[in-house]
Design a protein around this motif. Structure first.
Motif, PDB file in Angstrom:
ATOM      1  N   ALA A   1      24.196 -85.613 -98.078  1.00 36.24           N
ATOM      2  CA  ALA A   1      23.280 -85.745 -99.212  1.00 36.24           C
ATOM      3  C   ALA A   1      22.531 -84.447 -99.471  1.00 36.24           C
ATOM      4  O   ALA A   1      22.301 -84.070-100.623  1.00 36.24           O
ATOM      5  CB  ALA A   1      22.293 -86.886 -98.957  1.00 36.24           C
ATOM      6  N   GLY A   2      22.159 -83.753 -98.403  1.00 33.27           N
ATOM      7  CA  GLY A   2      21.504 -82.463 -98.581  1.00 33.27           C
ATOM      8  C   GLY A   2      22.406 -81.449 -99.260  1.00 33.27           C
ATOM      9  O   GLY A   2      21.968 -80.714-100.158  1.00 33.27           O
ATOM     10  N   LEU A   3      23.672 -81.418 -98.857  1.00 26.76           N
ATOM     11  CA  LEU A   3      24.621 -80.516 -99.509  1.00 26.76           C
ATOM     12  C   LEU A   3      24.836 -80.908-100.971  1.00 26.76           C
ATOM     13  O   LEU A   3      24.954 -80.040-101.850  1.00 26.76           O
ATOM     14  CB  LEU A   3      25.958 -80.542 -98.765  1.00 26.76           C
ATOM     15  N   HIS A   4      24.882 -82.208-101.226  1.00 27.89           N
ATOM     16  CA  HIS A   4      25.068 -82.665-102.611  1.00 27.89           C
ATOM     17  C   HIS A   4      23.920 -82.183-103.495  1.00 27.89           C
ATOM     18  O   HIS A   4      24.141 -81.750-104.635  1.00 27.89           O
ATOM     19  CB  HIS A   4      25.147 -84.185-102.640  1.00 27.89           C
TER      20      HIS A   4
ATOM     21  N   HIS B   1      14.842 -84.933-113.981  1.00 27.83           N
ATOM     22  CA  HIS B   1      15.543 -84.821-112.699  1.00 27.83           C
ATOM     23  C   HIS B   1      15.145 -85.923-111.720  1.00 27.83           C
ATOM     24  O   HIS B   1      15.207 -85.734-110.517  1.00 27.83           O
ATOM     25  CB  HIS B   1      15.259 -83.457-112.076  1.00 27.83           C
ATOM     26  N   LYS B   2      14.755 -87.073-112.262  1.00 29.15           N
ATOM     27  CA  LYS B   2      14.304 -88.141-111.366  1.00 29.15           C
ATOM     28  C   LYS B   2      15.432 -88.647-110.470  1.00 29.15           C
ATOM     29  O   LYS B   2      15.186 -89.035-109.321  1.00 29.15           O
ATOM     30  CB  LYS B   2      13.714 -89.296-112.176  1.00 29.15           C
ATOM     31  N   MET B   3      16.671 -88.657-110.971  1.00 25.23           N
ATOM     32  CA  MET B   3      17.789 -89.098-110.141  1.00 25.23           C
ATOM     33  C   MET B   3      18.011 -88.146-108.970  1.00 25.23           C
ATOM     34  O   MET B   3      18.334 -88.568-107.867  1.00 25.23           O
ATOM     35  CB  MET B   3      19.066 -89.204-110.988  1.00 25.23           C
ATOM     36  N   LEU B   4      17.821 -86.857-109.220  1.00 28.62           N
ATOM     37  CA  LEU B   4      17.948 -85.887-108.141  1.00 28.62           C
ATOM     38  C   LEU B   4      16.871 -86.119-107.094  1.00 28.62           C
ATOM     39  O   LEU B   4      17.136 -86.075-105.888  1.00 28.62           O
ATOM     40  CB  LEU B   4      17.845 -84.471-108.700  1.00 28.62           C
ATOM     41  N   LEU B   5      15.655 -86.394-107.536  1.00 30.01           N
ATOM     42  CA  LEU B   5      14.560 -86.618-106.593  1.00 30.01           C
ATOM     43  C   LEU B   5      14.761 -87.913-105.819  1.00 30.01           C
ATOM     44  O   LEU B   5      14.451 -87.990-104.625  1.00 30.01           O
ATOM     45  CB  LEU B   5      13.225 -86.644-107.354  1.00 30.01           C
TER      46      LEU B   5
ATOM     47  N   HIS C   1      19.937 -76.641-109.481  1.00 27.43           N
ATOM     48  CA  HIS C   1      19.834 -75.268-109.970  1.00 27.43           C
ATOM     49  C   HIS C   1      18.931 -75.198-111.208  1.00 27.43           C
ATOM     50  O   HIS C   1      18.175 -74.232-111.377  1.00 27.43           O
ATOM     51  CB  HIS C   1      21.222 -74.716-110.281  1.00 27.43           C
ATOM     52  N   GLU C   2      18.983 -76.234-112.056  1.00 27.25           N
ATOM     53  CA  GLU C   2      18.092 -76.264-113.210  1.00 27.25           C
ATOM     54  C   GLU C   2      16.638 -76.412-112.764  1.00 27.25           C
ATOM     55  O   GLU C   2      15.738 -75.752-113.292  1.00 27.25           O
ATOM     56  CB  GLU C   2      18.488 -77.412-114.131  1.00 27.25           C
TER      57      GLU C   2
ATOM     58  N   PHE D   1      24.340 -78.438-104.137  1.00 31.31           N
ATOM     59  CA  PHE D   1      25.459 -78.099-105.005  1.00 31.31           C
ATOM     60  C   PHE D   1      25.320 -78.685-106.412  1.00 31.31           C
ATOM     61  O   PHE D   1      26.125 -78.354-107.289  1.00 31.31           O
ATOM     62  CB  PHE D   1      26.778 -78.598-104.396  1.00 31.31           C
ATOM     63  N   SER D   2      24.357 -79.548-106.633  1.00 32.68           N
ATOM     64  CA  SER D   2      24.260 -80.228-107.927  1.00 32.68           C
ATOM     65  C   SER D   2      23.706 -79.292-108.998  1.00 32.68           C
ATOM     66  O   SER D   2      22.812 -78.485-108.729  1.00 32.68           O
ATOM     67  CB  SER D   2      23.360 -81.460-107.811  1.00 32.68           C
TER      68      SER D   2
END
Length: 247
Positions: free
Chosen positions: A207-210, A16-20, A218-219, A213-214
């Motif tokens: 960006a926070g909403l993204h 999840h590095k892209m999410l971080l 959730h994972e 919602f991503s």
């Protein structure tokens, strides 16, 4: 018992590095800028160069730039931005997914609501350095035009990220938001700090909403919940015979 916790954590962070990275670059940094701008306005009345930048833009005004600024500020008005947001939200609900519709609607609608809230809280007067070609009469901080344009551009950029032409949205969207912000300063109805706060506030909000919602979020949240459950000791209830035995 917890021997596999840190290896699993490192694996989750790699996955999840892209999410971080999105959380850091798209959410944290814009809000840091927004809070610093708001603090300067609250304590000192704005940036040191706020008025100087406006005077520079006004000193280099031309009839052609006047027309361009009026066209851009009209395109970024709350009414056309609101109508566009409603149409796109309905379109996403019908032809896209409910998650996308909720994301886009909350992105633009939430940014506009946040703008009104902060305007009332700070109650910053508009610049009054010259008679504007298109005067504005509500509070100045932050710029609603800049905030609305940035919210639409950022939300569309996230929605189109998986599509082949996503680079076009990430080029044209920011250019439009930058141009709308420039028009508000050129017309003398917003300070540069108003516009900067509008841009960064919207980017941080969307960006926070993204992130919320991503699917990756959730994972990652499920991983932390499972990890927390593993770390918590299990409380064993006493047998029913022991509970019902007389004292």
């Amino acid at each position: 018992m917890f021997a596999d916790f840190w290896p699993r954590l490192r694996h989750a962070l790699r996955v999840h590095k892209m999410l971080l990275l999105a959380l850091l670059a798209g959410l944290v940094l814009p809000w840091v800028v927004f809070v610093n701008v708001a603090e300067d306005i609250w304590e000192h009345g704005g940036f040191i160069g706020d008025k100087q930048i406006l005077e520079f833009l006004h000193a280099h005004a031309t009839p052609g730039l006047d027309k361009l600024a009026l066209a851009l500020t009209a395109a970024g008005d709350p009414l056309p931005m609101g109508v566009l947001a409603v149409l796109l939200t309905v379109g996403l609900a019908v032809w896209g997914t409910r998650r996308q519709a909720w994301f886009f609607g909350l992105s633009v609608g939430g940014a506009m609501a946040l703008n009104v809230l902060v305007k009332v809280l700070f109650a910053r007067p508009r610049p009054a350095l010259w008679l504007s070609l298109k005067p504005a009469f509500y509070y100045s901080f932050p710029s609603g035009h800049a905030m609305g344009a940035a919210a639409v551009a950022t939300a569309l950029g996230f929605l189109l990220w998986q599509h082949r032409g996503h680079w076009l949205a990430w080029v044209l969207g920011p250019l439009f938001a930058l141009a709308v912000g420039w028009s508000r300063m050129y017309l003398g109805v917003h300070y540069p700090s108003d516009v900067l706060a509008g841009w960064t506030g919207s980017v941080g909000w969307v960006a926070g909403l993204h992130v919320l919602f991503s699917p990756e979020f959730h994972e990652l949240r499920r991983f932390w919940r499972e990890a927390l459950h593993r770390r918590l000791p299990t409380v064993v209830s006493p047998p029913l015979e022991a509970q019902s035995a007389p004292a």
